[in-house]
Enzyme design. Structure first.
Site, PDB file in Angstrom:
ATOM      1  N   ALA A  13      32.793  41.339  54.842  1.00  0.00           N
ATOM      2  CA  ALA A  13      33.518  39.973  55.363  1.00  0.00           C
ATOM      3  C   ALA A  13      32.478  39.786  54.556  1.00  0.00           C
ATOM      4  CB  ALA A  13      32.744  40.560  56.528  1.00  0.00           C
ATOM      5  N   GLY A 191      51.414  36.228  43.835  1.00  0.00           N
ATOM      6  CA  GLY A 191      51.679  35.227  45.128  1.00  0.00           C
ATOM      7  C   GLY A 191      51.656  33.907  44.794  1.00  0.00           C
ATOM      8  N   HIS A 250      46.857  40.367  35.970  1.00  0.00           N
ATOM      9  CA  HIS A 250      48.193  38.703  36.038  1.00  0.00           C
ATOM     10  C   HIS A 250      48.742  39.306  34.786  1.00  0.00           C
ATOM     11  CE1 HIS A 250      45.129  38.604  38.892  1.00  0.00           C
ATOM     12  NE2 HIS A 250      44.138  37.687  38.424  1.00  0.00           N
ATOM     13  N   MET A 379      61.581  22.004  29.405  1.00  0.00           N
ATOM     14  CA  MET A 379      62.084  22.330  28.183  1.00  0.00           C
ATOM     15  C   MET A 379      62.339  21.618  26.820  1.00  0.00           C
ATOM     16  SD  MET A 379      64.668  25.206  27.436  1.00  0.00           S
ATOM     17  CE  MET A 379      65.531  25.931  28.051  1.00  0.00           C
TER      18      MET A 379
HETATM   19  C1  BG6 Z   1      40.709  36.605  38.966  1.00  0.00           C
HETATM   20  C2  BG6 Z   1      39.957  37.283  38.348  1.00  0.00           C
HETATM   21  O1  BG6 Z   1      41.965  37.955  39.387  1.00  0.00           O
HETATM   22  O2  BG6 Z   1      41.720  35.794  38.948  1.00  0.00           O
HETATM   23  C3  BG6 Z   1      38.837  35.994  37.263  1.00  0.00           C
HETATM   24  O3  BG6 Z   1      38.869  38.243  38.481  1.00  0.00           O
HETATM   25  C4  BG6 Z   1      39.986  34.942  37.320  1.00  0.00           C
HETATM   26  O4  BG6 Z   1      38.446  36.755  36.067  1.00  0.00           O
HETATM   27  C5  BG6 Z   1      40.894  34.465  39.002  1.00  0.00           C
HETATM   28  O5  BG6 Z   1      39.142  33.563  37.720  1.00  0.00           O
HETATM   29  C6  BG6 Z   1      41.692  33.767  38.133  1.00  0.00           C
HETATM   30  O6  BG6 Z   1      42.649  33.143  39.129  1.00  0.00           O
HETATM   31  P1  BG6 Z   1      43.317  31.914  39.504  1.00  0.00           P
HETATM   32  O7  BG6 Z   1      44.470  32.233  40.529  1.00  0.00           O
HETATM   33  O8  BG6 Z   1      42.662  30.938  39.186  1.00  0.00           O
HETATM   34  O9  BG6 Z   1      43.809  31.598  38.496  1.00  0.00           O
END
Ligand code: BG6
Length: 484
Positions: A13, A191, A250, A379
């Protein structure tokens, strides 16, 4: 929706993630009425010995600042913070978790009417090294014990391991304690509004159905750029590097949604089945289709080893071996300390055969989905240059969210994902087999980098990254287009 007592425990936390993301997301849910104060209690758990009030005042600063200060907001923040309690203990201490369970149970007794069930959500805003012990403690001491139903769920953050072997080990350890439907592996990119829009875009628009394949698409780019370095996180970052930090999770998740086949329904399992198939169809990465970079000055951070070979930039081409995508490069690119902050998907179409306008120099059709900042889809089209001459120019069909959806607040990724965990919807979370397949793709490359077999090229902070990355892009078939 389910009713009854809901206990949300934020472990770690006092850490950065909890303060910057988890608590603000919980606050936003509360503010919008998604967390009922008659049912919810939030517990912060960490090692530091501080009081409830200390935690509340630490969080407050992240919920209210100069930009949004108003007496109304301040009142809402106070109401929210009244729901927050703090329990201190270490991450492997029986006493700590027994105390936590006692606090949760007291809250449940206090809040629950006879018909209420008990819902317990544990958010691990912690380094993965403590996941196994924390999960063990939760499963021993803190599970929902109500006869009236309810559940216990855990939310875990990346990095889930460092390579295939360590990730599988972690999965097995957690898997012995919790069933898959209880485990929510967060990838916050899932998300984001425009990432969630991908399935709708692809499968609810007739326009894209016939075009979305190797016959029409030349190449796909999925790009993440940040215009700042590893500031203050050098030590953490150096152990992981840009591939583990951004690409393996990601960008790869985004790739899945761009490339997957249509699921038979929107049920989470059906969607995740299709994502796994894409991942399993990715061919081994070729060394010559990788460019790695490290920005100059990265090693000046005292927490970064002097000879670090960790990439802060990478371009990696993935190739999907299936009927839809054979021959189409998926170019994943991510970098820190670059010239801009942006995340976008660029789907570039092939040239028009038998071009009579000689318009190749204007560029190709390109469909761009900008995830951030300023969400947009546009586009790129070739059109007649307005005027008396018959000449062509490149322009855009533009759906910029800021204009089209003025005044509509786009939720933060964490807000949406935490709400999903409360609702029990795993669609936007990573399943164990997905995670495994993702590590299978990148582990050989990561090992080669860790062993020093793949070198990183220097690049200037504030630049586009190493020039070799642009050369690789051109070789893969990407044609620079005009406009934006
Ligand atoms: C995180 C990474 O998962 O995503 C970071 O650990 C990065 O290094 C971040 O800065 C970026 O997230 P967003 O939502 O700002 O693109």
């Amino acid at each position: 929706p389910e009713t009854g007592c809901l206990s949300i425990v934020v472990l770690g936390a006092s850490g950065d993630l909890a303060k910057k993301k988890t608590f603000p997301a919980l606050f936003n849910l509360f503010r919008q009425g998604f967390l009922n104060p008659d049912e919810v209690h939030i517990f912060g758990y960490a090692r530091t010995k501080i009081s409830d009030e200390d935690l509340r005042s630490r969080i407050r600063g992240f919920l209210i600042d100069d930009k949004n200060a108003s007496s109304e907001r301040s009142e809402t923040v106070t109401k929210f913070l009244q729901l927050v309690k703090y329990v201190s203990g270490s991450y492997d201490s029986e006493e700590g978790f027994q105390l936590l369970d006692k606090e949760i149970s007291e809250h449940e007794i206090l809040r629950n009417s006879a018909e209420g069930s008990s819902r317990r959500l544990f958010y691990l805003a912690l380094p993965p090294s403590v996941y196994p012990s924390v999960c063990r403690m939760i499963s021993h001491y803190c599970m929902n014990k109500s006869d009236l139903g309810g559940w216990t769920r855990i939310v875990v953050e990346k990095p889930f391991g460092k390579d295939l072997e360590s990730a599988e080990q972690l999965s097995t350890q957690i898997g012995e304690l919790f069933d898959e439907p209880q485990i929510y592996r967060i990838d916050h990119y899932l998300g984001k509004e425009l990432v969630q829009n991908l399935l709708v875009l692809r499968f609810a628009n007739r326009l894209f159905l016939p075009l979305w394949n190797r016959d029409h698409i030349d190449n796909v780019q999925i790009v993440f750029r940040e215009d700042f370095g590893t500031e203050g996180r050098g030590g953490y970052f150096d152990e992981y590097g840009i591939i583990r930090d951004i690409i393996q999770n990601h960008l790869l998740q985004v790739l899945c949604l761009v490339a997957m086949e249509k699921p038979i329904s929107l049920k989470p399992e059906h969607i995740r089945d299709e994502k796994v198939k894409v991942l399993q169809s990715v061919l081994p990465i070729k060394d010559e289709e990788v460019v790695l970079g490290q920005y100059e000055g990265y090693r000046d951070d005292p927490t970064v080893p002097h000879h670090s070979n960790t990439p802060t930039f990478a371009t990696v081409i993935l190739r999907i071996h299936n009927e839809r995508w054979e021959g189409v490069p998926f170019i994943l690119k991510a970098g820190k300390a670059l010239n801009s902050r942006k995340a976008e998907i660029r789907v570039q179409f092939k040239d028009v055969p038998g071009d009579i306008f000689k318009c190749k120099k204007q560029g190709r059709n390109e469909f761009v989905i900008r995830l951030q900042p300023s969400e947009a889809m546009y586009m790129k089209l070739t059109v007649k240059q307005p005027g008396l001459e018959m000449s062509t120019v490149q322009s855009e069909l533009d759906l910029s969210y800021g204009q089209r959806y003025q005044g509509v607040a786009i939720p933060e990724a964490y807000e949406r994902l935490i709400l999903d965990t409360i609702r029990g919807d795993q669609q936007h979370f990573v399943r164990r087999d997905e995670l495994k397949a993702a590590w299978e793709i990148f582990t050989p490359l990561l090992h080669a980098i860790d062993d020093g077999g793949m070198k990183t090229l220097p690049y200037k902070p504030g630049s586009r990254g190493p020039a070799e990355a642009d050369e690789l892009l051109a070789k893969a078939g990407y044609v620079q287009t005009h406009g934006y």
